[in-house]
Design an enzyme around this catalytic site. Structure first.
Site, short mmCIF file in Angstrom:
data_model
loop_
_atom_site.label_atom_id
_atom_site.label_comp_id
_atom_site.label_asym_id
_atom_site.label_seq_id
_atom_site.Cartn_x
_atom_site.Cartn_y
_atom_site.Cartn_z
N SER A 177 118.78 -8.59 -64.88
CA SER A 177 117.63 -7.93 -65.49
C SER A 177 117.15 -6.83 -64.55
CB SER A 177 116.52 -8.96 -65.71
OG SER A 177 115.26 -8.33 -65.74
N LYS A 237 117.46 -13.32 -63.03
CA LYS A 237 118.15 -13.47 -64.30
C LYS A 237 119.66 -13.28 -64.20
CE LYS A 237 116.68 -14.27 -67.83
NZ LYS A 237 116.02 -13.43 -68.84
N GLU A 270 126.40 -12.59 -76.19
CA GLU A 270 125.44 -12.08 -77.17
C GLU A 270 126.02 -10.89 -77.93
OE1 GLU A 270 121.21 -13.13 -75.01
OE2 GLU A 270 122.45 -11.54 -74.18
#
Ligand code: ARG
Length: 465
Positions: free
Chosen positions: A276, A282, A289
């Protein structure tokens, strides 16, 4: 340049030219268009329309256009209506008036069908290879943890324990059916349309089986109107891509969940995750995805062509030019997603203790207990009721299955016996599921073996394509 114009007094408006042109996307068909035209030049030679010197000269000029078009700059400033026009213009520049003979007895309607078929044939083969690679990777991942136990889910609630390889073999089955669907789509694609003319059949007596052989088609089309009108071979391809993507999307969803902090079963490699820009801790499963996201897009490609085709009167209609972008997009996304999924699978590290603990702390053994009672003569509904009571009591008291001693179990109801306490271990009940297709270790070992043999068969078929 145009491949038509004699009956017009004025040229097309600039707006129409820009609106209708397809070269910016159908240039992807350049190799296919040229391969088909070379075969057509040989057919014209066999039919006595071209001398053998003329045919040789054309085939040679086409070969030059083919290699020149590998440089994207070859398309710079090209204002041609479509790829067929582009190729003919280049041909004229090379061979002059001889180029005017190449379209004898041929229509762009069959030519575009031919080009798409050649392109789809190669693309199906490429997808078959990528699917086989993913299948092999799933088996490798299964073999890495042959004894790992995970809770299987229905309604995303822990249901019954299964072996990790059993879970992966479920996806093996889905992708092996996708493999078959791609093979079937490829067979439907692999039919020669040339000789059909615009819609009524060519006015020249081409030896169509000879052209089919030249272009390595399995068969020739049977009806000239069908050739101009039909795109269901492309729909078959798009459907095969869509089921691949559907399965990839579900696999992606599973692995996003299983790699989350909440599950913590698997770790995805650094190479397939992203960080991130704000939150330093993160590690996001973006690769998965994106696979999930692209699956919607490919299903959209299928839907798009379906809707383009419905309601078209016989035979060819220009609407059909809208077939290409969905096909190109579906191939590109499916092929990228298959390769991505394989790399993600390679990177996966399973921590078997985590899913084992999830199985232990839940009541995935409840069915094993009920079925054991039934095997000993308790009618199943009664057994179900009894074990349900045991679960209810345990849940209320915050007890996990393994906290029950044999004595406590036997005291709970007369139907239970001391030895049945071993069924509180998920690995025990699993042993009863020896039916073919079940999750007993013996059945899974046999299934893995069979899957490996089946994959070897698929690879053999691929080698023959
Ligand atoms: N660009 C067209 C297509 O992709 C070529 C086919 C023939 N065009 C025509 N107006 N008959 O479908």
């Amino acid at each position: 340049m145009k491949l038509w114009g004699g009956r017009f007094e004025t040229g097309p408006s600039a707006v129409f030219e820009e609106f209708s042109g397809s070269l910016h996307f159908d240039r992807k068909l350049v190799k296919a268009d040229i391969e088909g035209s070379q075969a057509f030049a040989r057919a014209l030679e066999r039919g006595g329309i071209l001398s053998s010197e003329e045919a040789t000269q054309l085939v040679q000029a086409f070969a030059e256009i083919s290699s020149e078009s590998e440089d994207p700059a070859a398309f710079d400033g090209a204002g041609d209506e479509d790829i067929h026009t582009f190729v003919i213009r280049r041909l004229k520049a090379k061979v002059g008036a001889l180029a005017d003979k190449i379209h004898t007895g041929r229509s762009r309607n069959e030519q575009v069908s031919l080009d798409i078929r050649l392109w789809l044939r190669a693309s199906s083969t490429a997808l078959l290879h990528s699917t086989a690679d993913l299948l092999a990777e799933l088996l490798t991942l299964a073999r890495k943890y042959p004894d790992a136990i995970i809770p299987g889910y229905t309604h995303l609630r822990r249901a019954q324990a299964v072996l990790w390889p059993h879970y992966l073999l479920a996806y093996f089955e889905m992708f092996s059916r996708d493999f078959e669907r791609l093979e079937q789509a490829r067979r439907r694609v692999n039919v020669l349309p040339l000789g059909s003319g615009a819609l009524a059949g060519s006015g020249f007596p081409f030896d169509r089986p000879a052209i089919a052989q030249d272009l390595r088609f399995d068969a020739i089309s049977r009806n000239s109107m069908d050739v101009s009108a039909d795109r269901d071979f492309a729909l078959d391809f798009l459907y095969a891509c869509s089921t691949v993507m559907l399965h990839l999307s579900r696999l992606a969803e599973d692995w996003i969940l299983y790699s989350s902090e909440e599950f913590g079963w698997i770790a995805l490699g650094d190479g397939v995750t992203s960080g991130s820009s704000l939150m330093p801790q993160k590690k996001n499963p973006d690769s998965l995805e994106l696979i999930r996201g692209k699956s919607g897009r490919v299903i959209g490609d299928l839907t798009s062509l379906f809707i383009t085709m419905k309601g078209l009167p016989m035979t060819y209609n220009r609407d059909m030019q809208e077939d290409k972008e969905p096909i190109f997009d579906a191939f590109h996304q499916t092929s990228g997603s298959l390769r991505m999924a394989k790399v993600v699978a390679e990177s996966i590290v399973l921590d078997p203790a985590k899913p084992a603990a999830a199985a232990d702390e839940s009541w995935v053994v409840a069915t094993d207990l009920a079925e054991e009672l039934a095997r000993r003569g308790v009618p199943f509904h009664k057994a179900h009721q009894l074990v349900g009571k045991l679960v209810l009591e345990s849940v209320k008291a915050g007890r996990r299955p393994a906290s029950w001693t044999p004595d406590q179990l036997a005291a709970f109801a007369p139907e239970f016996t001391l030895d049945m306490a071993k069924l509180f271990q998920p690995a025990e009940g699993m042993k009863t599921r020896t039916v073919p297709g079940g999750t007993a270790p013996s059945a899974v070992a046999a299934a893995l073996q069979e899957a490996e043999e089946r994959l070897a068969g698929m690879k053999e078929r691929l080698a023959d394509l």
